[in-house]
Design an enzyme around this catalytic site. Structure first.
Site, PDB file in Angstrom:
ATOM      1  N   HIS A  38      -7.606  -2.241   1.291  1.00  0.00           N
ATOM      2  CA  HIS A  38      -8.792  -1.966   2.113  1.00  0.00           C
ATOM      3  C   HIS A  38     -10.060  -2.400   1.365  1.00  0.00           C
ATOM      4  O   HIS A  38     -10.986  -2.961   1.951  1.00  0.00           O
ATOM      5  CB  HIS A  38      -8.894  -0.482   2.457  1.00  0.00           C
ATOM      6  CG  HIS A  38      -7.740   0.058   3.257  1.00  0.00           C
ATOM      7  ND1 HIS A  38      -6.806   0.922   2.733  1.00  0.00           N
ATOM      8  CD2 HIS A  38      -7.359  -0.143   4.538  1.00  0.00           C
ATOM      9  CE1 HIS A  38      -5.917   1.238   3.652  1.00  0.00           C
ATOM     10  NE2 HIS A  38      -6.224   0.602   4.770  1.00  0.00           N
ATOM     11  N   GLN A 149      -3.882  -9.754   6.073  1.00  0.00           N
ATOM     12  CA  GLN A 149      -2.689 -10.568   6.375  1.00  0.00           C
ATOM     13  C   GLN A 149      -1.418  -9.718   6.316  1.00  0.00           C
ATOM     14  O   GLN A 149      -0.401 -10.043   6.916  1.00  0.00           O
ATOM     15  CB  GLN A 149      -2.590 -11.714   5.366  1.00  0.00           C
ATOM     16  CG  GLN A 149      -1.449 -12.684   5.679  1.00  0.00           C
ATOM     17  CD  GLN A 149      -1.031 -13.498   4.479  1.00  0.00           C
ATOM     18  OE1 GLN A 149      -1.885 -14.046   3.784  1.00  0.00           O
ATOM     19  NE2 GLN A 149       0.268 -13.581   4.228  1.00  0.00           N
ATOM     20  N   ASP A 151      -0.683  -7.194   7.851  1.00  0.00           N
ATOM     21  CA  ASP A 151      -0.249  -6.953   9.234  1.00  0.00           C
ATOM     22  C   ASP A 151      -0.488  -8.255  10.006  1.00  0.00           C
ATOM     23  O   ASP A 151      -1.388  -8.334  10.848  1.00  0.00           O
ATOM     24  CB  ASP A 151      -1.050  -5.796   9.824  1.00  0.00           C
ATOM     25  CG  ASP A 151      -0.840  -4.512   9.039  1.00  0.00           C
ATOM     26  OD1 ASP A 151       0.135  -3.821   9.296  1.00  0.00           O
ATOM     27  OD2 ASP A 151      -1.644  -4.234   8.123  1.00  0.00           O
ATOM     28  N   ARG A 188       1.422   3.813   3.594  1.00  0.00           N
ATOM     29  CA  ARG A 188       2.763   4.397   3.734  1.00  0.00           C
ATOM     30  C   ARG A 188       3.541   4.442   2.416  1.00  0.00           C
ATOM     31  O   ARG A 188       4.525   5.176   2.309  1.00  0.00           O
ATOM     32  CB  ARG A 188       3.588   3.612   4.751  1.00  0.00           C
ATOM     33  CG  ARG A 188       3.121   3.822   6.169  1.00  0.00           C
ATOM     34  CD  ARG A 188       3.943   2.982   7.125  1.00  0.00           C
ATOM     35  NE  ARG A 188       3.254   2.828   8.384  1.00  0.00           N
ATOM     36  CZ  ARG A 188       3.291   3.713   9.365  1.00  0.00           C
ATOM     37  NH1 ARG A 188       4.016   4.790   9.237  1.00  0.00           N
ATOM     38  NH2 ARG A 188       2.613   3.502  10.475  1.00  0.00           N
TER      39      ARG A 188
HETATM   40  P1  AMP Z   1      -4.535   0.410   8.039  1.00  0.00           P
HETATM   41  O1  AMP Z   1      -5.450   1.438   7.450  1.00  0.00           O
HETATM   42  O2  AMP Z   1      -3.160   0.444   7.469  1.00  0.00           O
HETATM   43  O3  AMP Z   1      -4.577   0.390   9.546  1.00  0.00           O
HETATM   44  O4  AMP Z   1      -5.113  -0.987   7.590  1.00  0.00           O
HETATM   45  C1  AMP Z   1      -6.448  -1.346   7.829  1.00  0.00           C
HETATM   46  C2  AMP Z   1      -6.623  -2.798   7.499  1.00  0.00           C
HETATM   47  O5  AMP Z   1      -6.315  -3.021   6.123  1.00  0.00           O
HETATM   48  C3  AMP Z   1      -5.686  -3.702   8.313  1.00  0.00           C
HETATM   49  O6  AMP Z   1      -6.406  -4.840   8.711  1.00  0.00           O
HETATM   50  C4  AMP Z   1      -4.607  -4.044   7.316  1.00  0.00           C
HETATM   51  O7  AMP Z   1      -3.988  -5.285   7.577  1.00  0.00           O
HETATM   52  C5  AMP Z   1      -5.400  -4.088   6.026  1.00  0.00           C
HETATM   53  N1  AMP Z   1      -4.506  -3.904   4.878  1.00  0.00           N
HETATM   54  C6  AMP Z   1      -3.552  -2.964   4.738  1.00  0.00           C
HETATM   55  N2  AMP Z   1      -2.874  -3.140   3.598  1.00  0.00           N
HETATM   56  C7  AMP Z   1      -3.406  -4.230   3.004  1.00  0.00           C
HETATM   57  C8  AMP Z   1      -3.126  -4.948   1.790  1.00  0.00           C
HETATM   58  N3  AMP Z   1      -2.178  -4.547   0.961  1.00  0.00           N
HETATM   59  N4  AMP Z   1      -3.877  -6.031   1.498  1.00  0.00           N
HETATM   60  C9  AMP Z   1      -4.857  -6.441   2.354  1.00  0.00           C
HETATM   61  N5  AMP Z   1      -5.171  -5.816   3.506  1.00  0.00           N
HETATM   62  C10 AMP Z   1      -4.461  -4.730   3.826  1.00  0.00           C
END
Ligand code: AMP
Length: 284
Positions: A38, A149, A151, A188
């Protein structure tokens, strides 16, 4: 100083004011439990915009199981500190009732791209994602949206939505940030038992094996998927959901690899579902 905004109307009023004064806005939508992945999105947005808005909203509509929603990690206090540290300008924290008030009935759904892979494994998931992102884009009116990327399919689905709905918002997709053993950072990961956490490094190793085989000249999508499978099978705790060699834009299965391919996998380890992918460029 970081400003925290909880109400949708206050957020809208504030962004209207910012736009009028000529500010460029980058939006980083998250579900919290923030990590370095993030942060990378926030830093990329900070480089390009005067104002960076981070949203934290655990979007019930994108969970297809109640248990998954309940167990999703939440850590607002540390998230807030981290956002402050990253010099986020606005932390937007809408609540469930204001995003989905009683009587809410409009959904945004990207038909075809949402059907495959993650969409097939998690019915309704992408509808939830695109519905909430369409709303956040309307509320915040950002110039650019920052997604990871990690997701990959989500980013492609959202790109289609922005285009189909004529939203004047560009999309920046940032590379996946990984732990030292290659595991893609994910909220997760916190749910993994220590032994499962160790096994989880097999995902990246398996993807690298696919990439190596391509480098060595293999062009059969099927054979690349088999080579990924062979590595994943070395970890008995890993239950495979799918292994894909997909076209980077249409997400169609690539039988013969050329130009660019996305190798993607989804597995369960213990009760935790993990996904990862790499993009492989193919010279000849
Ligand atoms: P989430 O909080 O899991 O919904 O993720 C929020 C954003 O952070 C989404 O655009 C994800 O693709 C991105 N994100 C999650 N994990 C990573 C990571 N390891 N590297 C880069 N971006 C990430």
């Amino acid at each position: 100083m970081m400003k925290t905004i909880k109400s949708i109307s206050a957020m809208r009023r504030y962004t209207m004011h910012l736009k009028k004064s000529g500010c460029s806005i980058g939006l980083v939508p998250t579900m919290g439990a923030l990590h370095d992945g993030h942060c990378a999105l926030i830093r990329a947005a900070k480089k390009n915009h005067n104002i960076v808005i981070v949203t934290i909203f655990v979007n019930s509509k994108q969970f297809n199981s109640r248990g998954d929603l309940k167990s999703y990690p939440r850590s607002l206090r540390t998230d807030r500190r981290l956002c402050g540290h990253e010099a986020v300008d606005i932390l937007f924290l809408p609540n469930e009732k204001s995003v989905y008030p009683l009587g809410f009935q409009t959904e945004v759904f990207v038909k075809n791209l949402s059907k495959v892979y993650e969409g097939a494994a998690r019915p309704g998931h992408f509808k939830g994602v695109t519905t909430v992102l369409a709303k956040l884009c309307h509320i915040v009116s950002p110039d650019q949206l920052y997604l990871g990327q990690k997701d990959y399919q989500q980013a492609i689905v959202v790109k289609q939505m922005l285009s189909d709905l004529n939203l004047p918002i560009s999309l920046s997709i940032q590379s996946t940030i990984r732990e030292s053993d290659g595991l893609a950072m994910s909220s997760r990961n916190l749910l993994l038992k220590p032994t499962d956490r160790k096994s989880a490094s097999v995902l990246y190793r398996a993807l690298q094996e696919g990439k190596n085989k391509i480098r060595l000249g293999e062009r059969s999508g099927y054979k690349i998927r088999r080579s990924i499978l062979a590595v994943l099978r070395t970890e008995p705790s890993v239950e495979i959901d799918y292994i894909a060699a997909m076209h980077p834009y249409t997400l169609e299965d690539m039988k013969l690899l050329s130009k660019k391919v996305v190798l993607a996998i989804a597995v369960h380890i213990g009760n935790v579902r993990l996904i990862d992918n790499i993009i492989v460029r193919i010279d000849k």
